[in-house]
Design a protein around this motif. Structure first.
Motif, PDB file in Angstrom:
ATOM      1  N   THR B 245       0.821  -1.222   0.000  1.00 44.60           N
ATOM      2  CA  THR B 245       0.000   0.000   0.000  1.00 44.60           C
ATOM      3  C   THR B 245       0.849   1.264   0.000  1.00 44.60           C
ATOM      4  OG1 THR B 245      -1.788  -1.150   1.125  1.00 44.60           O
ATOM      5  CG2 THR B 245      -1.798   1.252   1.250  1.00 44.60           C
ATOM      6  N   VAL B 372     -12.866  -8.468 -12.345  1.00 45.15           N
ATOM      7  CA  VAL B 372     -14.263  -8.067 -12.169  1.00 45.15           C
ATOM      8  C   VAL B 372     -15.113  -9.331 -12.075  1.00 45.15           C
ATOM      9  CG1 VAL B 372     -16.239  -6.907 -13.212  1.00 45.15           C
ATOM     10  CG2 VAL B 372     -13.953  -5.909 -13.411  1.00 45.15           C
ATOM     11  N   GLN B 375     -19.859  -7.689 -11.948  1.00 42.25           N
ATOM     12  CA  GLN B 375     -19.877  -6.226 -11.995  1.00 42.25           C
ATOM     13  C   GLN B 375     -19.323  -5.553 -10.746  1.00 42.25           C
ATOM     14  OE1 GLN B 375     -20.461  -4.543 -14.875  1.00 42.25           O
ATOM     15  NE2 GLN B 375     -20.396  -6.633 -15.585  1.00 42.25           N
ATOM     16  N   VAL B 376     -18.530  -6.292  -9.973  1.00 37.95           N
ATOM     17  CA  VAL B 376     -17.812  -5.688  -8.854  1.00 37.95           C
ATOM     18  C   VAL B 376     -16.326  -5.871  -9.127  1.00 37.95           C
ATOM     19  CG1 VAL B 376     -17.438  -5.692  -6.365  1.00 37.95           C
ATOM     20  CG2 VAL B 376     -19.689  -6.274  -7.292  1.00 37.95           C
ATOM     21  N   THR B 377     -15.562  -4.800  -8.895  1.00 41.08           N
ATOM     22  CA  THR B 377     -14.121  -4.854  -9.121  1.00 41.08           C
ATOM     23  C   THR B 377     -13.416  -5.333  -7.863  1.00 41.08           C
ATOM     24  OG1 THR B 377     -14.315  -3.005 -10.641  1.00 41.08           O
ATOM     25  CG2 THR B 377     -12.119  -3.515  -9.845  1.00 41.08           C
ATOM     26  N   ALA B 379      -9.465  -6.232  -6.196  1.00 40.29           N
ATOM     27  CA  ALA B 379      -8.029  -6.114  -6.370  1.00 40.29           C
ATOM     28  C   ALA B 379      -7.377  -6.206  -5.000  1.00 40.29           C
ATOM     29  CB  ALA B 379      -7.678  -4.785  -7.042  1.00 40.29           C
ATOM     30  N   PHE B 382      -5.660  -1.999  -0.542  1.00 40.37           N
ATOM     31  CA  PHE B 382      -6.129  -1.707   0.812  1.00 40.37           C
ATOM     32  C   PHE B 382      -7.444  -0.926   0.791  1.00 40.37           C
ATOM     33  CE2 PHE B 382      -5.370   0.620   4.999  1.00 40.37           C
ATOM     34  CZ  PHE B 382      -5.696  -0.488   5.756  1.00 40.37           C
ATOM     35  N   VAL B 383      -8.375  -1.314   1.626  1.00 35.95           N
ATOM     36  CA  VAL B 383      -9.684  -0.691   1.858  1.00 35.95           C
ATOM     37  C   VAL B 383     -10.623  -0.751   0.649  1.00 35.95           C
ATOM     38  CG1 VAL B 383     -10.942   1.420   2.462  1.00 35.95           C
ATOM     39  CG2 VAL B 383      -8.855   0.837   3.678  1.00 35.95           C
ATOM     40  N   SER B 384     -10.156  -0.307  -0.510  1.00 34.16           N
ATOM     41  CA  SER B 384     -11.086  -0.179  -1.628  1.00 34.16           C
ATOM     42  C   SER B 384     -11.117  -1.390  -2.545  1.00 34.16           C
ATOM     43  CB  SER B 384     -10.742   1.059  -2.452  1.00 34.16           C
ATOM     44  OG  SER B 384      -9.482   0.896  -3.045  1.00 34.16           O
ATOM     45  N   ARG B 398     -16.127 -11.351   2.068  1.00 33.98           N
ATOM     46  CA  ARG B 398     -16.278 -11.606   0.633  1.00 33.98           C
ATOM     47  C   ARG B 398     -15.009 -12.209   0.054  1.00 33.98           C
ATOM     48  NH1 ARG B 398     -18.077  -7.497  -2.943  1.00 33.98           N
ATOM     49  NH2 ARG B 398     -19.174  -6.604  -1.165  1.00 33.98           N
ATOM     50  N   ALA B 429     -17.810  -6.757   2.169  1.00 34.94           N
ATOM     51  CA  ALA B 429     -16.425  -6.310   2.068  1.00 34.94           C
ATOM     52  C   ALA B 429     -16.219  -5.254   3.161  1.00 34.94           C
ATOM     53  CB  ALA B 429     -16.151  -5.771   0.672  1.00 34.94           C
ATOM     54  N   VAL B 430     -15.327  -4.300   2.925  1.00 40.53           N
ATOM     55  CA  VAL B 430     -15.062  -3.269   3.937  1.00 40.53           C
ATOM     56  C   VAL B 430     -16.306  -2.391   4.123  1.00 40.53           C
ATOM     57  CG1 VAL B 430     -13.738  -1.166   4.370  1.00 40.53           C
ATOM     58  CG2 VAL B 430     -12.576  -3.250   3.603  1.00 40.53           C
TER      59      VAL B 430
END
Lengths: 410, 433
Positions: B245, B372, B375-377, B379, B382-384, B398, B429-430
């Motif tokens: 990160t 993907v 329809q969710v990305t 990777a 960190f966090v996103s 998830r 997820a987060v």
């Protein structure tokens, strides 16, 4: 740093799938639905306004028709194996309708007005299914208003043309893959009114009592949405990326349809009709939304559709059992315009087979009733949807469509 | 009448999609036992708590096994009255784009008892099938003392077993019909998360021969009764946000005044480096460099734990970043060599015993660029990135569900089974403020 950290948030939000697919609704006349929705090569009464304005000039009496169908559709979904994940749409009842009026100015020249709904879609997957970040629900409506003139050039040939003004709207909702502290996902809703113009022209040729032929062209209508509302509900930490008050513009093509139809009337009681149509779906290349503000980092979103022109083949028959009762039946085969890799949950389209029955009953000289029932079965289709931002899996659609129409002559 | 007709049709004529039914293939899923560390326990957000346990990959596997004839699966769940377990992190707010995390206090502590590894946790001594022990390494699993050190292991042991029973014994006694083993991460991670400066004897890199001997003892013990299972390899540290990160050039200089000050402070280029406007490599301690400090190299990794020190207290610029906050080239090489060696041992154990192998190392390597799904990305960001929880090392629910699905595919392929995968969209997820 914020941009970097949040850059991947729901990265495909709104950039992916959207409004609709093979969203044509071929339910323009209760009599013709009973006959497999044929009608371009025969005289269909007031509904020639839709099927072939050239045949409208053959009407000997003034008439008004009003009718509606109840469209009950369900789509089943199963995620790619070995997933056991399944979903089923809970679509609201669709109500395509038609209203036709024809007035004879003189023996040869007729004026008419048609109001009908040749396109539309209503799909509700809910906000629990695994593809909800692609789509929760979609509603697409289009009402065509078509003033029409038809002229009978000779006993054998009639021509007609109508101007189309289309009004409608779109409402699209999907979940945003960002959760708040309660674990609730965000939600995006695009809602707007649309309008467009086009025309409907036809020529009808009846060389004998036993044979007729017609050619009809309904033009493409580009439905333009201007200043639609884009509303977002997201966790407050990311709300700045989804600005309140955002508006959007979009354009959705309602494709042209070219139909050649023939009619055979071997006896006075029997009519057989065959139609072949080419639907100009290749006009639907992509779906693009332009926003008035940056939404999650971009002021537009676009995803490919690349539909192909599609062909529909129809056959139908009507048998007059008596002066007051007519029985009808028909079938059609409808090619999907959606190519492999482009299937989306808005319209998980596939090659479709339609089977119809109908009956007509003349209550009096001036008043008759048509009833119809159409069953549509689309082939089970498995697709990745990868090229159009779809949700991978297998889809299967069926529809049950009862309808009723009233005809008045004067 | 039409409405009645429609109603009948609606209930009897829903579209159906034919699909093969769930099957266990060659497997006996009567008793599944999960062996492993924090990843197996469901640990995330720097803690173990009830919600996380419920979404542990073994719990998800067992849920899916049940559809193919699998038996009951017991986890050492924290009770609803102690749901926050060991305590964990949540995001309180964002400041300058950075998440500010606050601890959620733990509720499952035993008053007045503290072990070398932390405060003791409420006991759970009934037999369990999720034997995931946060912090445990292959090395530690053979140590009789470890039960008196690690609160998560101590929690599962009868009082008389504490300090005498090894984790290996506990595992072999479990007598599963099917097992999963995801061990070995901590034989490198302890060292790596300490920036190569371990403070505990269990945080050194484990000797590969010792690793092999203990690991194979575990697998031999589990397979003695004919049980089948799935083994997991260890991911590279470069696949995990904790190490990726903070960029090496995280020192952002926006004003010439800052540049001039730093150049003056570091001998105006005499140490072999100078500062410029924009992104600069961080300054780190290195006893072997002139004056004991240097610029960090692009290939070296800064730990996530350094973030606050860098942005808040001038580390990496006015003050050199201490050893414990980064991994230098030689440390990274040691980590890579050991990871490779451990994974060779794991792969060989899988093939020697004809077990399924989920190559987590290859999987995490394959998703470094993101992917993907529905329809969710996703990777390893960190966090996103949706995959990793707030500690930057352990997955989100998830993320665990996605891993469980990869394991299921591996198991299906190895054992001719058709175990259905999990609906990952049902797991979070987060969570954002």
């Amino acid at each position: 740093m914020k941009n970097k950290l949040l850059a991947l948030l729901g990265g495909t939000l709104l950039s992916a799938s959207a409004m609709a697919g093979g969203y044509q609704v071929n339910l323009a006349s209760q009599r013709q639905i009973g006959m497999g929705h044929t009608g371009t090569g025969i005289q269909t009464g007031t509904s020639s306004i839709f099927f072939n304005p050239g045949a409208m000039s053959y009407l000997r009496e003034n008439g008004v028709t009003v009718g509606a169908s109840g469209l009950i559709s369900k789509i089943a979904y199963r995620a790619p194996e070995p997933s056991g994940v399944e979903a089923m749409t809970d679509n609201p009842l669709g109500t395509p309708f038609q209203l036709y009026g024809v007035y004879g100015i003189n023996d040869k020249l007729k004026a008419g007005l048609g109001i009908y709904t040749p396109f539309g879609s209503s799909v509700n997957w809910g906000d629990e299914w695994s593809g909800r970040f692609g789509l929760n629900e979609l509603s697409l409506t289009a009402i065509f208003i078509q003033p029409t003139l038809s002229y009978q050039i000779t006993d054998q040939i009639g021509v007609g043309v109508g101007f189309i003004y289309a009004v409608g709207g779109v409402n699209l909702q999907r979940s945003i893959p960002v959760q708040n502290q309660q674990g609730e996902y965000g939600r995006a809703e695009l809602d707007g009114n649309a309008s467009g113009i086009g025309f409907n022209a036809g020529i009808f040729f009846q060389p004998s009592e036993k044979f007729s032929v017609g050619l009809n062209y309904r033009s493409k209508v580009d439905m333009e949405v201007e200043g639609g509302d884009a509303t977002f509900t997201v966790a407050s930490a990311v709300s700045s990326r989804f600005p309140a008050g955002t508006q959007f513009d979009a354009r959705l093509p309602l494709p042209s349809t070219l139909t050649l139809g023939v009619g055979f009337m071997p006896t006075e009681a029997l009519t057989i009709a065959v139609d072949a149509s080419r639907v100009g779906w290749s006009a639907y290349e992509s779906l693009r939304f332009d926003y008035t503000a940056e939404v999650n980092g971009a002021d537009f979103s676009e995803s490919a559709r690349n539909y192909e022109d599609a062909y529909i083949y129809r056959i139908g028959a009507e048998y007059k059992v008596s002066d007051v009762l007519a029985l009808r039946g028909g079938a059609y085969y409808d090619n999907s315009p959606v190519m492999e890799g482009y299937l989306t949950p808005e319209t998980p389209d596939a090659d479709a087979r339609g089977l119809s029955v109908g009956l007509g009953y003349a209550v009096s000289e001036n008043f008759s009733i048509d009833a119809s029932f159409l069953y549509i079965n689309k082939e089970e289709r498995t697709d990745t949807g990868a090229l159009a931002g779809g949700i991978a899996g297998t889809y299967k659609s069926v529809a049950y469509i009862p309808g009723i129409g009233l005809n008045f002559k004067f | 009448m039409l409405a009645l007709f429609a109603g009948i049709l609606l209930t009897s004529c829903d579209p159906e999609i034919d699909a093969p039914s769930a099957s266990a293939g060659e497997l006996d899923l009567t008793k599944y036992v999960a062996v492993g560390n924090s990843l197996t326990a469901g640990y995330q957000d720097r803690g173990l708590y009830r919600e996380a346990q419920l979404a542990s990959y073994p719990a998800l596997l067992a849920m899916q096994f049940e559809q193919a004839g699998g038996g009951e699966f017991v986890q050492p769940l924290f009770g609803t009255d102690e749901a926050s377990g060991s305590g964990y992190l949540r995001i309180d707010r964002f400041e300058n784009g950075r998440p500010v995390m606050v601890p959620v206090p733990g509720q499952a502590f035993r008053e007045g008892t503290t072990l070398p590894g932390g405060p003791a946790l409420t006991k759970y001594t009934d037999p369990v099938q999720n034997l995931g022990i946060p912090g445990i390494s292959v090395l530690a699993s053979a140590s009789p003392q470890y039960g008196a050190i690690n609160p998560y292991f101590e929690r599962l042991l009868e009082p008389g077993e504490v300090g005498s029973k090894t984790y290996v014994q506990e595992v072999i006694e479990s007598q599963p019909t099917f097992f999963s083993v995801w061990l070995g991460n901590n034989d490198v991670l302890g060292y790596a998360t300490a920036g190569g400066e371990p403070t505990s004897p269990f945080d050194n890199l484990t000797d590969r021969n010792v690793f092999g001997s203990i690991y194979n003892t575990i697998i031999d013990g589990l397979t003695t009764g004919g049980a089948e299972g799935v083994l997991m390899t260890i991911a590279d540290v470069t696949a995990v946000p904790f190490f990726t990160t903070v960029p090496y050039n995280a020192l952002a200089l926006e004003r010439q005044e800052q540049v001039d000050q730093l150049n003056a402070a570091y001998g105006s280029g005499a140490l072999g480096f100078s500062f410029q406007l924009g992104a600069n490599p961080l300054i780190v301690r290195d006893p072997s460099a002139p004056a004991g400090l240097r610029q960090i190299k692009p290939t070296e990794l800064v730990l996530l734990t350094a973030l606050d020190s860098i942005s808040g207290r001038g580390y990496g610029s006015a003050r050199p970043l201490p050893d414990r906050f980064f991994l230098d080239e030689s440390e990274l090489q040691m980590i890579a060599e050991h990871t490779t060696a451990y994974n060779e041992i794991i792969r060989k154990a899988a093939s020697d015993n004809s077990l399924a192998l989920f190559d987590a190392n290859a999987f995490f390597d394959s998703i470094k660029g993101g992917f993907v799904f529905d329809q969710v990305t996703y990777a390893p960001v960190f966090v996103s990135g949706n995959l990793f929880s707030l500690d930057g090392i352990h997955p989100t629910p998830r993320g665990y569900a996605i891993l469980a699905n990869e394991m299921i595919k591996t198991i299906n392929a190895e054992y001719n089974a058709n175990i259905p995968t999990v609906d990952v969209s049902q797991y979070r997820a987060v969570l954002f403020p």
